[in-house]
Enzyme design. Structure first.
Site, PDB file in Angstrom:
ATOM      1  N   HIS A 119      -3.740  16.440  -3.649  1.00  0.00           N
ATOM      2  CA  HIS A 119      -4.129  16.626  -2.254  1.00  0.00           C
ATOM      3  C   HIS A 119      -3.864  18.042  -1.742  1.00  0.00           C
ATOM      4  O   HIS A 119      -4.202  18.358  -0.596  1.00  0.00           O
ATOM      5  CB  HIS A 119      -3.381  15.626  -1.362  1.00  0.00           C
ATOM      6  CG  HIS A 119      -3.908  14.226  -1.447  1.00  0.00           C
ATOM      7  ND1 HIS A 119      -4.098  13.562  -2.634  1.00  0.00           N
ATOM      8  CD2 HIS A 119      -4.280  13.350  -0.475  1.00  0.00           C
ATOM      9  CE1 HIS A 119      -4.570  12.353  -2.402  1.00  0.00           C
ATOM     10  NE2 HIS A 119      -4.685  12.193  -1.095  1.00  0.00           N
ATOM     11  N   ASN A 162       0.978  11.757   5.232  1.00  0.00           N
ATOM     12  CA  ASN A 162       0.343  11.024   6.328  1.00  0.00           C
ATOM     13  C   ASN A 162       0.984  11.509   7.619  1.00  0.00           C
ATOM     14  O   ASN A 162       2.212  11.551   7.730  1.00  0.00           O
ATOM     15  CB  ASN A 162       0.585   9.525   6.188  1.00  0.00           C
ATOM     16  CG  ASN A 162      -0.603   8.782   5.600  1.00  0.00           C
ATOM     17  OD1 ASN A 162      -0.558   7.587   5.459  1.00  0.00           O
ATOM     18  ND2 ASN A 162      -1.675   9.480   5.276  1.00  0.00           N
ATOM     19  N   TYR A 192       0.816  -1.214   0.000  1.00  0.00           N
ATOM     20  CA  TYR A 192       0.000   0.000   0.000  1.00  0.00           C
ATOM     21  C   TYR A 192       0.851   1.266   0.000  1.00  0.00           C
ATOM     22  O   TYR A 192       1.776   1.428   0.799  1.00  0.00           O
ATOM     23  CB  TYR A 192      -0.937   0.044   1.219  1.00  0.00           C
ATOM     24  CG  TYR A 192      -1.686   1.346   1.302  1.00  0.00           C
ATOM     25  CD1 TYR A 192      -2.731   1.615   0.411  1.00  0.00           C
ATOM     26  CD2 TYR A 192      -1.325   2.343   2.206  1.00  0.00           C
ATOM     27  CE1 TYR A 192      -3.403   2.825   0.442  1.00  0.00           C
ATOM     28  CE2 TYR A 192      -1.992   3.553   2.250  1.00  0.00           C
ATOM     29  CZ  TYR A 192      -3.032   3.787   1.358  1.00  0.00           C
ATOM     30  OH  TYR A 192      -3.689   4.990   1.380  1.00  0.00           O
ATOM     31  N   PHE A 204      -2.042   7.688  11.779  1.00  0.00           N
ATOM     32  CA  PHE A 204      -2.389   9.016  11.270  1.00  0.00           C
ATOM     33  C   PHE A 204      -3.687   9.548  11.858  1.00  0.00           C
ATOM     34  O   PHE A 204      -4.021  10.712  11.671  1.00  0.00           O
ATOM     35  CB  PHE A 204      -2.523   8.978   9.746  1.00  0.00           C
ATOM     36  CG  PHE A 204      -3.408   7.859   9.257  1.00  0.00           C
ATOM     37  CD1 PHE A 204      -4.754   7.816   9.541  1.00  0.00           C
ATOM     38  CD2 PHE A 204      -2.861   6.819   8.524  1.00  0.00           C
ATOM     39  CE1 PHE A 204      -5.562   6.784   9.097  1.00  0.00           C
ATOM     40  CE2 PHE A 204      -3.660   5.771   8.064  1.00  0.00           C
ATOM     41  CZ  PHE A 204      -5.021   5.762   8.358  1.00  0.00           C
ATOM     42  N   TYR A 210     -17.383  32.987  44.816  1.00  0.00           N
ATOM     43  CA  TYR A 210     -16.559  31.886  44.296  1.00  0.00           C
ATOM     44  C   TYR A 210     -15.415  32.358  43.408  1.00  0.00           C
ATOM     45  O   TYR A 210     -14.351  31.749  43.372  1.00  0.00           O
ATOM     46  CB  TYR A 210     -17.428  30.920  43.480  1.00  0.00           C
ATOM     47  CG  TYR A 210     -18.379  30.066  44.281  1.00  0.00           C
ATOM     48  CD1 TYR A 210     -18.443  30.140  45.666  1.00  0.00           C
ATOM     49  CD2 TYR A 210     -19.228  29.172  43.645  1.00  0.00           C
ATOM     50  CE1 TYR A 210     -19.314  29.363  46.394  1.00  0.00           C
ATOM     51  CE2 TYR A 210     -20.110  28.377  44.351  1.00  0.00           C
ATOM     52  CZ  TYR A 210     -20.156  28.478  45.730  1.00  0.00           C
ATOM     53  OH  TYR A 210     -21.030  27.703  46.440  1.00  0.00           O
ATOM     54  N   GLU A 229     -12.492   6.081   4.722  1.00  0.00           N
ATOM     55  CA  GLU A 229     -12.096   6.788   5.935  1.00  0.00           C
ATOM     56  C   GLU A 229     -13.376   7.247   6.625  1.00  0.00           C
ATOM     57  O   GLU A 229     -13.813   8.385   6.511  1.00  0.00           O
ATOM     58  CB  GLU A 229     -11.175   7.956   5.563  1.00  0.00           C
ATOM     59  CG  GLU A 229      -9.893   7.449   4.918  1.00  0.00           C
ATOM     60  CD  GLU A 229      -9.212   8.452   4.015  1.00  0.00           C
ATOM     61  OE1 GLU A 229      -9.635   9.630   3.999  1.00  0.00           O
ATOM     62  OE2 GLU A 229      -8.268   8.062   3.315  1.00  0.00           O
ATOM     63  N   ARG A 287     -12.816  33.097  45.968  1.00  0.00           N
ATOM     64  CA  ARG A 287     -12.544  32.039  46.938  1.00  0.00           C
ATOM     65  C   ARG A 287     -12.165  30.720  46.285  1.00  0.00           C
ATOM     66  O   ARG A 287     -11.341  29.963  46.812  1.00  0.00           O
ATOM     67  CB  ARG A 287     -13.787  31.860  47.821  1.00  0.00           C
ATOM     68  CG  ARG A 287     -13.672  30.760  48.830  1.00  0.00           C
ATOM     69  CD  ARG A 287     -14.782  30.741  49.863  1.00  0.00           C
ATOM     70  NE  ARG A 287     -16.070  31.210  49.433  1.00  0.00           N
ATOM     71  CZ  ARG A 287     -17.201  30.503  49.542  1.00  0.00           C
ATOM     72  NH1 ARG A 287     -17.165  29.277  50.008  1.00  0.00           N
ATOM     73  NH2 ARG A 287     -18.353  31.018  49.176  1.00  0.00           N
TER      74      ARG A 287
END
Length: 519
Positions: A87, A199, A57, A336, A285, A421, A288
């Site tokens: 990409h 990746n 792959y 990844f 608060y 994915e 405190r």
């Protein structure tokens, strides 16, 4: 801007101190010989895998859902180029130089561990960009934080190839021109190298680290400014007694209480209050419970920091190259996937929002004469003067805005790549939003600083503690006492910049010596 020079980047030895230095200013790096030995061995393993003529792959196959498509050996370089250009689809404003430096350094640290299969020329190419202060143009949007930060890291990789744009001395120029100007050659990516470069979680991790650094800065400043508010309102120091916090046991709570005790110790304002008749049994608060709330923020900042330090030193590309008894093998996994980073960013968002929320409440207290004992809205002749009335409204608006932005992004998965994915982390968005939240919170704390400084000034003839006197002087060097209504926005901006510059905390190192569990 100065440059940190000649640092050796040892894989898996990035510290927060080093990461913060990289974020704050330019750096120059080199790798030890042992890293190059591991890089060379891993690349040789990739060559062996290709020679076997079996599908592996991302080495000789397509990507994602196209993983079953075998690619001929003579097209492997084209495969990697096509991967990067297809990409490179980011959008939005460019990431700042500080974040891009972190991205590139962490990518080098990952590749240098010798399980990614790239050549040394690729790693040296990234080092050259870092060392020559050539910053790839990386658009801020376009990653879902799974299968790596594919789009933004592709834009980074374009610069190595001599394509796309980069920034040199703040100017956007073509990458090819910048490389030529510095005597650098574009790189033609070999098998596996494009995938190894894109990746990974380095973009989401760099953005989350920026959020982590800012969260630390905000907490430290808020602790000092919160102490000023205690003194301005003549609050009690009893809630910070060490015994209260030791019997609960939380690290952050113990440390914040210790810091508050130290910050207000020796205040004449505090001492004057002890002999006065006061019908307040307990403070609100926001005064405190600072150890309990800010301490909880410290604890989750530490939790996020531990995750991010691991991730900064991690190998997060895919597949990874290992050696079995019968030789090298490419093993596909999912390092990844940035879910750890997404969770870390989400809890940092909670801390940043709460730091601002408590600060806003202290501003509200200080302008309320019935609670603070100070002049209404912290100004003489209230009515004619509005004082800090609307400055508080700004603080409230920003605190409310942060509450919406803090909604966890990690739960908002959306499937991509034709459902290959099918679960993503959204870590890049989770981390990216922290910057806007931090700007909001810095503004709120800045407004509190103005208000608390004003309150201290109203205690004429009484000095605050030594540490808080220094903080007050730093404020007054930038912003004068508010004696009557004036254009207030510049004062708020100046106070905000005091918070962001870390000027308030740099003078008092001992406060945070034991705060942070990861160094």
């Amino acid at each position: 801007m100065t440059t940190i020079k000649n640092l050796t980047l040892n894989p898996r030895q990035l510290s927060f101190e080093m990461l913060r230095g990289i974020y704050d200013q330019p750096v120059t790096f080199s790798l030890p010989d042992s890293a190059y030995d591991a890089i060379d061995a891993s690349h040789e393993d990739v060559r062996t895998i290709i020679a076997r003529d079996k599908s592996a792959y991302g080495i000789n196959t397509g990507f994602g859902l196209l993983a079953k498509t075998r690619i001929n050996d003579d097209q492997l370089e084209l495969l990697q180029r096509n991967l990067i250009v297809s990409h490179s689809v980011g959008t939005g404003e460019p990431l700042p130089d500080s974040v891009v430096r972190l991205i590139m350094v962490m990518k080098v640290a990952s590749l240098a561990q010798g399980v990614s299969g790239v050549r040394r020329v690729v790693v040296d190419g990234l080092l050259a960009l870092i060392n020559h202060q050539i910053t790839p143009h990386i658009p801020v949007k376009g990653s879902v934080g799974a299968s790596g930060d594919l789009a933004p890291l592709s834009h980074m990789t374009l610069a190595l190839m001599g394509e796309g744009d980069v920034y040199v001395d703040g100017q956007c120029v073509p990458a090819a021109d910048a490389l030529a100007q510095h005597g650098l050659e574009p790189i033609t990516l070999a098998a596996k190298e494009g995938l190894a470069l894109i990746n990974g979680t380095q973009v989401s991790t760099a953005l989350a680290l920026r959020g982590y650094f800012l969260a630390r800065d905000l907490l430290e400043s808020a602790t000092i400014v919160g102490s000023m508010s205690i003194d301005a309102a003549k609050g009690s120091d009893a809630p910070f007694d060490a015994r209260i916090h030791e019997v609960r046991g939380h690290h952050g709570q113990i440390e914040i209480a210790k810091a508050l005790r130290s910050l207000i110790k020796g205040s004449d304002i505090r001492a004057s209050h002890k002999g006065e008749q006061d019908d307040r049994v307990q403070d609100p608060y926001c005064l405190r419970c600072q150890p309990q709330v800010m301490g909880a923020c410290l604890d989750i900042i530490n939790q996020a920091g531990q995750t991010l330090l691991i991730e900064a030193n991690a190998v997060t590309d895919n597949p990874l190259i290992f050696t079995n008894d019968d030789g090298p093998v490419a093993i596909s996994g999912g390092n990844f996937h940035a879910e750890p980073v997404a969770f870390a960013a989400d809890i940092l968002a909670l801390a940043i929002a709460e730091i601002g929320s408590m600060s806003e409440r202290r501003v509200a207290l200080l302008i309320d004469a019935t609670l603070s004992g100070l002049p209404p809205f912290l100004v003489d002749n209230a009515g004619l003067n509005s004082g800090f009335m609307i400055a508080h409204v700004t603080a409230a608006a920003l605190a409310s805005e942060n509450k919406s932005i803090a909604h966890p992004g990690s739960v908002d998965s959306i499937p991509t790549s034709a459902n290959q994915e099918d679960h993503v982390s959204m870590a890049t968005y989770c981390a990216r939003r922290l910057y806007e939240m931090a700007q909001n919170t810095a503004t709120i704390i800045g407004i509190e600083l103005l208000a608390a400084g004003q309150g201290i000034d109203f205690h004429h003839g009484l000095d605050t503690s030594k540490p808080l006197t220094t903080a007050h002087q730093l404020l007054r060097e930038q912003v004068t006492f508010y004696d009557k209504d004036r254009y207030l926005a510049p004062d708020i901006e100046a106070a905000k910049q005091l918070i962001l510059s870390r000027s308030l905390t740099e003078y008092w190192q001992e406060m945070r010596n034991d705060w942070y569990l990861s160094k």
